[in-house]
Design an enzyme around this catalytic site. Structure first.
Site, short mmCIF file in Angstrom:
data_model
loop_
_atom_site.label_atom_id
_atom_site.label_comp_id
_atom_site.label_asym_id
_atom_site.label_seq_id
_atom_site.Cartn_x
_atom_site.Cartn_y
_atom_site.Cartn_z
CB SER A 61 -0.89 -0.01 1.25
OG SER A 61 -1.55 -1.25 1.39
CB SER A 63 2.54 7.60 -2.48
OG SER A 63 3.68 7.65 -1.64
CB THR A 64 6.51 3.92 -2.97
OG1 THR A 64 6.83 5.01 -2.10
CG2 THR A 64 7.74 3.56 -3.78
CB ALA A 119 9.33 1.41 4.55
CE LYS A 130 5.01 -2.08 5.27
NZ LYS A 130 4.60 -1.02 4.31
CD GLU A 139 1.15 -1.69 4.69
OE1 GLU A 139 0.83 -0.82 3.88
OE2 GLU A 139 1.78 -1.45 5.74
CE LYS A 157 8.82 8.34 3.08
NZ LYS A 157 7.91 7.39 2.43
#
Length: 268
Positions: A61, A63-64, A119, A130, A139, A157
């Site tokens: 899950s 945006s990346t 992450a 996360k 996840e 990150k």
């Protein structure tokens, strides 16, 4: 349109490697936001290096992962790959369906070949925080079912120790009736403060896909994350923590200069 990287270049550069005589990465100027381009490069490279025909994939899950799924879908079309995708959240499920990929679940595919996820923070030992988006339990289940857990992130990150850059705390999913006792127990055992996460666009707390609440624990001076993670999970009412300890095999970081580097667990 970005062409698929040649096999040699697609591996990127090992993060912090002094042995590499030259950077085996492609560079280009950023056309949009620097962070978004970094996410895209990392997502594409992870997919190119780890996704193969006849695999069952865990789709994370955030945006990346949008960029990783874009790349998976293109490779499925171009190479006629036969893969199935198991989502970690409602968002991931929608991404899979929107890209017309084959949707599956852990009932049909309890053993996954690869899980790809993002992450909120990665430390020097590849321990992760996360759950900033609230999907930590699913996840972690999907990641735990995969032979290989691959993480994609941008340069913001990457930390030496957890909490260095991610200041919103460790997410902890809890049964709603237990959130007050759990809050008190965490503060008594480990210090810091655990706060109920409130929704931004509705009255009341955030509710997870599992119907639970999330506490965000802002901690102080923690080093033994493995024992802390186990101890928190033993508190009655805790469903899962956002601490992913010794789970990631490799993390890809999209860098500010348009390149991608990776770090493997136990490689330093």
């Amino acid at each position: 349109m970005l062409l698929r990287l040649p096999a040699l270049l697609s591996w990127g550069l090992r993060c912090g490697s002094a042995a590499a005589p030259q950077r085996l990465v492609l560079k280009r100027k950023f056309s949009g936001g620097m962070e978004e381009e970094a996410k895209r490069k990392a997502g594409y490279m992870a997919v190119d290096n780890h996704v193969q025909n006849n695999q069952a994939l865990g789709i994370g899950s955030g945006s990346t992962i949008v960029y990783a799924v874009d790349r998976i879908a293109k490779r499925v079309r171009d190479e006629n790959l036969k893969i199935v995708c198991v989502p970690t959240s409602f968002q991931a499920r929608q991404l899979i369906l929107q890209h017309q990929l084959t949707l599956s679940d852990l009932d049909r595919h309890p053993e996954l070949d690869v899980a790809i996820d993002g992450a909120d923070e990665v430390d020097s030992d590849l321990n992760l925080i996360k759950g900033g988006g609230g999907c930590l339990t699913q996840e972690k289940i999907v990641a735990g079912c995969a032979k290989e857990f691959i993480v994609v992130a941008d340069y913001r990150k990457d930390s030496k120790s957890l909490g260095e850059k991610w200041k919103r705390g460790v997410p902890i999913e809890v049964i709603p009736m237990a959130y007050v006792p759990v809050t008190k127990a965490i503060a008594a055992k480990f210090g810091g403060a655990a706060e109920l996460r409130m929704a931004a666009n509705k009255a009341g707390p955030v509710v997870t896909d599992n119907g639970n609440f999330i506490l965000d624990w802002k901690f102080n001076n923690i080093s033994d994350w493995k024992n802390v993670n186990v101890s928190i999970k033993m508190i009655p009412g805790v469903v899962e923590t956002g601490l992913f300890i010794d789970m990631a095999e490799r993390v890809y970081f999209g860098l500010e200069d348009g390149s991608v580097c990776f770090r493997d667990r136990h490689s330093h």
